[in-house]
Design an enzyme around this catalytic site. Structure first.
Site, mmCIF file in Angstrom:
data_model
loop_
_atom_site.group_PDB
_atom_site.id
_atom_site.type_symbol
_atom_site.label_atom_id
_atom_site.label_comp_id
_atom_site.label_asym_id
_atom_site.label_seq_id
_atom_site.Cartn_x
_atom_site.Cartn_y
_atom_site.Cartn_z
ATOM 1 N N HIS A 180 29.270 -31.470 -18.348
ATOM 2 C CA HIS A 180 30.433 -31.567 -19.232
ATOM 3 C C HIS A 180 30.960 -33.005 -19.245
ATOM 4 O O HIS A 180 30.936 -33.691 -18.220
ATOM 5 C CB HIS A 180 31.563 -30.645 -18.757
ATOM 6 N N ASP A 235 27.672 -34.923 -14.666
ATOM 7 C CA ASP A 235 28.013 -33.524 -14.877
ATOM 8 C C ASP A 235 27.581 -33.104 -16.290
ATOM 9 O O ASP A 235 27.502 -33.942 -17.196
ATOM 10 C CB ASP A 235 29.526 -33.356 -14.720
ATOM 11 N N ASP A 287 25.648 -29.228 -12.650
ATOM 12 C CA ASP A 287 25.538 -28.107 -13.576
ATOM 13 C C ASP A 287 24.645 -28.402 -14.778
ATOM 14 O O ASP A 287 24.501 -27.560 -15.663
ATOM 15 C CB ASP A 287 26.920 -27.619 -14.029
ATOM 16 N N HIS A 328 37.933 -33.389 -15.436
ATOM 17 C CA HIS A 328 38.608 -32.937 -16.660
ATOM 18 C C HIS A 328 40.124 -33.142 -16.606
ATOM 19 O O HIS A 328 40.796 -33.012 -17.637
ATOM 20 C CB HIS A 328 38.337 -31.451 -16.919
#
Length: 249
Positions: free
Chosen positions: A113, A111, A191, A74
């Protein structure tokens, strides 16, 4: 710090370093917190990815897994966000290109995200192909628009492994075959596991095994097995540990 500058601005690096507290905590944003050890940990995380590139490029090992935190995908070139200070995989990819003359790096991000920082670092860069899936709508609410080198696949909550496998077969693998990567770098977030506390997708260990096998097949075909995988998310410690073990096996 000069290696961090392969991706990040000097101002951003200086800001993070200046925020590092002598005691207690410092908030970089609503999600991203530093303690007295975070600065050194962030250097070690990016440094592990660089060391991994060195190891595979020098032929010392075929592939590497970097068990690092903070995660990285990120972190944009000019800001930290989402638990991430510096983008470890982006730094590793850029380092491989600059140090070893690699012309085609594939970055794989599974991931839950979207890796907005990695996308920001390489948008429209013909030397990088980024393939990702991510839960949508979900933090950081990005990834729906990208350059030709971004193979972003948004998926709804509760998506299971069969859907992900079909998507990879139809979407990622043809682009990877066309791209013929000389190195594969993985943002290995776990995740999207069905037991994870932050995501709402439905993957299990066997899905991570299958994904890893597909990526190893591509690596063996085009780049002598060269893979550098770096830990990203994963917040249920039992599911995380089992998934990492499955990935490594």
């Amino acid at each position: 710090e000069d290696q961090l500058e392969l991706v990040h601005s000097p101002d951003h690096i200086a800001f993070v370093k200046d925020q590092a507290p002598q005691s207690g905590y410092a908030m970089l944003d609503g999600d991203t917190i530093m303690n007295p050890h975070t600065w050194q940990a962030s250097l070690r995380a990016a440094g592990a990815a660089i060391a991994g590139v060195d190891a595979v490029m020098k032929g010392e090992v075929e592939n590497v897994f970097c068990a690092v935190r903070p995660p990285g995908h990120h972190a944009e070139p000019t800001r930290s966000m989402g638990f991430c200070l510096f983008d470890n995989v982006a730094i590793a990819a850029r380092y491989a290109m600059e140090t070893y003359g690699i012309e085609r790096v594939a970055i794989i991000d599974f991931d839950v995200h979207h890796g907005n920082g990695t996308e920001a670092a390489f948008i429209d860069d013909p030397h990088v192909l980024m393939c990702s899936f991510f839960q949508h709508p979900f933090y950081p609410y990005s990834g729906l628009e990208g350059g030709d080198n971004m193979v972003n696949v948004p998926l709804p909550a509760s998506t299971n492994g069969k859907v992900v496998r079909d998507m990879i077969t139809k979407t990622w693998l043809p682009r990877l075959q066309e791209f013929k990567p000389q190195l594969i770098v993985i943002s290995a977030g776990f995740d999207a596991h069905r037991e994870d506390d932050l995501g709402q997708m439905g993957l299990v260990e066997d899905d991570y095994i299958w994904m890893t096998q597909q990526l190893m097949d591509v690596a063996n075909q085009y780049c002598d097995g060269k893979i550098v995988s770096c830990l990203e998310g994963g917040y249920n410690l039992s599911a995380l540990g089992r998934s990492v073990a499955a990935h490594l096996k």
